[in-house]
Design a protein around this motif. Sequence first.
Motif, PDB file in Angstrom:
ATOM      1  N   UNK A 113       0.826  -1.205   0.000  1.00  0.00           N
ATOM      2  CA  UNK A 113       0.000   0.000   0.000  1.00  0.00           C
ATOM      3  C   UNK A 113       0.862   1.257   0.000  1.00  0.00           C
ATOM      4  N   UNK A 114       0.457   2.208  -0.844  1.00  0.00           N
ATOM      5  CA  UNK A 114       1.058   3.542  -0.885  1.00  0.00           C
ATOM      6  C   UNK A 114      -0.072   4.555  -0.970  1.00  0.00           C
ATOM      7  N   UNK A 115      -0.130   5.464  -0.003  1.00  0.00           N
ATOM      8  CA  UNK A 115      -1.172   6.502  -0.007  1.00  0.00           C
ATOM      9  C   UNK A 115      -2.567   5.902  -0.151  1.00  0.00           C
ATOM     10  N   UNK A 116      -2.828   4.844   0.600  1.00  0.00           N
ATOM     11  CA  UNK A 116      -4.123   4.170   0.640  1.00  0.00           C
ATOM     12  C   UNK A 116      -4.503   3.520  -0.687  1.00  0.00           C
ATOM     13  N   UNK A 117      -3.538   3.310  -1.570  1.00  0.00           N
ATOM     14  CA  UNK A 117      -3.782   2.611  -2.830  1.00  0.00           C
ATOM     15  C   UNK A 117      -2.910   1.360  -2.898  1.00  0.00           C
ATOM     16  N   UNK A 118      -3.508   0.272  -3.391  1.00  0.00           N
ATOM     17  CA  UNK A 118      -2.766  -0.969  -3.563  1.00  0.00           C
ATOM     18  C   UNK A 118      -1.759  -0.809  -4.699  1.00  0.00           C
ATOM     19  N   UNK A 119      -0.539  -1.293  -4.460  1.00  0.00           N
ATOM     20  CA  UNK A 119       0.517  -1.211  -5.463  1.00  0.00           C
ATOM     21  C   UNK A 119       1.230  -2.558  -5.570  1.00  0.00           C
ATOM     22  N   UNK A 120       1.398  -3.083  -6.796  1.00  0.00           N
ATOM     23  CA  UNK A 120       2.089  -4.365  -6.978  1.00  0.00           C
ATOM     24  C   UNK A 120       3.598  -4.182  -7.099  1.00  0.00           C
ATOM     25  N   UNK A 121       4.328  -5.227  -6.730  1.00  0.00           N
ATOM     26  CA  UNK A 121       5.783  -5.184  -6.789  1.00  0.00           C
ATOM     27  C   UNK A 121       6.340  -6.556  -7.156  1.00  0.00           C
ATOM     28  N   UNK A 122       7.597  -6.564  -7.582  1.00  0.00           N
ATOM     29  CA  UNK A 122       8.342  -7.813  -7.761  1.00  0.00           C
ATOM     30  C   UNK A 122       9.628  -7.719  -6.957  1.00  0.00           C
ATOM     31  N   UNK A 123      10.062  -8.863  -6.452  1.00  0.00           N
ATOM     32  CA  UNK A 123      11.320  -8.974  -5.727  1.00  0.00           C
ATOM     33  C   UNK A 123      12.214  -9.887  -6.546  1.00  0.00           C
ATOM     34  N   UNK A 124      13.316  -9.316  -7.058  1.00  0.00           N
ATOM     35  CA  UNK A 124      14.201 -10.061  -7.956  1.00  0.00           C
ATOM     36  C   UNK A 124      15.653  -9.744  -7.607  1.00  0.00           C
ATOM     37  N   UNK A 125      16.445 -10.779  -7.409  1.00  0.00           N
ATOM     38  CA  UNK A 125      17.874 -10.606  -7.136  1.00  0.00           C
ATOM     39  C   UNK A 125      18.124  -9.643  -5.971  1.00  0.00           C
ATOM     40  N   UNK A 126      17.313  -9.757  -4.941  1.00  0.00           N
ATOM     41  CA  UNK A 126      17.525  -8.970  -3.745  1.00  0.00           C
ATOM     42  C   UNK A 126      16.971  -7.570  -3.762  1.00  0.00           C
ATOM     43  N   UNK A 127      16.239  -7.198  -4.827  1.00  0.00           N
ATOM     44  CA  UNK A 127      15.722  -5.841  -4.943  1.00  0.00           C
ATOM     45  C   UNK A 127      14.211  -5.857  -5.129  1.00  0.00           C
ATOM     46  N   UNK A 128      13.543  -4.985  -4.401  1.00  0.00           N
ATOM     47  CA  UNK A 128      12.095  -4.820  -4.521  1.00  0.00           C
ATOM     48  C   UNK A 128      11.813  -3.679  -5.494  1.00  0.00           C
ATOM     49  N   UNK A 129      10.983  -3.955  -6.516  1.00  0.00           N
ATOM     50  CA  UNK A 129      10.693  -2.978  -7.559  1.00  0.00           C
ATOM     51  C   UNK A 129       9.192  -2.848  -7.743  1.00  0.00           C
ATOM     52  N   UNK A 130       8.685  -1.637  -7.761  1.00  0.00           N
ATOM     53  CA  UNK A 130       7.274  -1.421  -8.033  1.00  0.00           C
ATOM     54  C   UNK A 130       6.984  -1.632  -9.508  1.00  0.00           C
ATOM     55  N   UNK A 131       5.856  -2.277  -9.805  1.00  0.00           N
ATOM     56  CA  UNK A 131       5.428  -2.427 -11.191  1.00  0.00           C
ATOM     57  C   UNK A 131       4.785  -1.129 -11.677  1.00  0.00           C
ATOM     58  N   UNK A 132       4.891  -0.830 -12.976  1.00  0.00           N
ATOM     59  CA  UNK A 132       4.295   0.400 -13.504  1.00  0.00           C
ATOM     60  C   UNK A 132       2.777   0.334 -13.490  1.00  0.00           C
ATOM     61  N   UNK A 133       2.151   1.408 -13.017  1.00  0.00           N
ATOM     62  CA  UNK A 133       0.692   1.532 -12.997  1.00  0.00           C
ATOM     63  C   UNK A 133       0.335   2.983 -13.255  1.00  0.00           C
ATOM     64  N   UNK A 134      -0.920   3.220 -13.629  1.00  0.00           N
ATOM     65  CA  UNK A 134      -1.413   4.587 -13.717  1.00  0.00           C
ATOM     66  C   UNK A 134      -1.509   5.152 -12.298  1.00  0.00           C
ATOM     67  N   UNK A 135      -1.035   6.368 -12.059  1.00  0.00           N
ATOM     68  CA  UNK A 135      -0.981   6.902 -10.689  1.00  0.00           C
ATOM     69  C   UNK A 135      -2.331   6.957  -9.982  1.00  0.00           C
ATOM     70  N   UNK A 136      -3.416   7.095 -10.731  1.00  0.00           N
ATOM     71  CA  UNK A 136      -4.723   7.248 -10.103  1.00  0.00           C
ATOM     72  C   UNK A 136      -5.388   5.932  -9.753  1.00  0.00           C
ATOM     73  N   UNK A 137      -4.771   4.826 -10.124  1.00  0.00           N
ATOM     74  CA  UNK A 137      -5.412   3.532  -9.949  1.00  0.00           C
ATOM     75  C   UNK A 137      -4.924   2.809  -8.696  1.00  0.00           C
ATOM     76  N   UNK A 138      -5.817   1.983  -8.135  1.00  0.00           N
ATOM     77  CA  UNK A 138      -5.445   1.017  -7.130  1.00  0.00           C
ATOM     78  C   UNK A 138      -5.317  -0.322  -7.832  1.00  0.00           C
TER      79      UNK A 138
END
Length: 327
Positions: A113-138
């Motif tokens: 969660x970021x600013x009360x919106x659900x945000x997806x991520x991937x964890x690869x090779x020791x690093x957490x990365x947010x997936x691209x989404x439209x800013x207004x979407x959950x």
Amino acid sequence: MTHLAQCTTIAGLIIGLLAAPVGIATAPAVAGQTGSACAVRPLAYPPDVYRAEADAIDPTGRFIAGTALRVEGTRNRDLLLVWDRDRLSTLESPLVSAVSDVNAHGVVLGNGWIDARSRPWVFRNGTLTLLPVAPSQSVGASAINEVGDIVGAAADGTTGHYHPLRWPAARPGTVETLDVPRTDARPVGITPDGTIVGNAGDFAQWTAWVRRPDGRVADLTVPGARTAVVDAAAGHWAVGRVDLGGPQEMRVRWDLRDRSWSRLADELDLVTDVNARGVVVGGDRIARGGTSRVLPGGTGAESIADTGTVVGFRNDGRVTPVRWTGC
């Protein structure tokens, strides 16, 4: 574990790499039992956490991913747990509130969660990365296949309706809107060849669907079903439940090659996962078609590898991660 006629690409919205608030730590796992008998054993987990569980295992059985909660005074700390051949790595981040899936390359998929919106991520090779989404979407991501394609859904900020998304491995940093002619279509699984399964419809009016790699979409159902829900997919199998108007939903397994179906064991209270061999887990049971058996010493089976290894949790006053083998 878990593509496209018409798509809208949202490029340039990669939110970036997140540095872990706490560094990645490793610890040896608990020694396991041997032999072919059905057995349960604990997975290693940080000793200072309030609860921990294993949520997903990759098809080969090498990688397991889960979450833990550490309580520090009045604050909760979310931890990502990743086991690689019994070696545990941990990552503390406010984003790792839920794990959705892990593939055979060790890429973990989850949501936070970021600013009360659900945000997806991937964890690869020791690093957490947010997936691209439209800013207004959950947005929530639900499954990743062996190629690295990811599926999920976004909620429209105006109507509240969902539309299905895919993050294609072949085009990193992009997200596509899937052409699925269903209201509130939400993917829940994607197989190695790109076949996607999901659900659609309003509350208590659910329909299940399958989308072929060439873009064709068809329903997953059984004759006389009032509603149908798909919960997971692997190989050419999908599993879920249908309402035939009786006192209890019927658990079913669909063959995605022709959408034929078969009834699963009635003892299955839940259906949480299926492997490429069509073996199903849910609750405290493992099922092969119409027969099932209780998994010893556990509470909740969450995921099953193609090898037959099952992971989940035990609750004996404290929720802890476990693994079943030989079942």
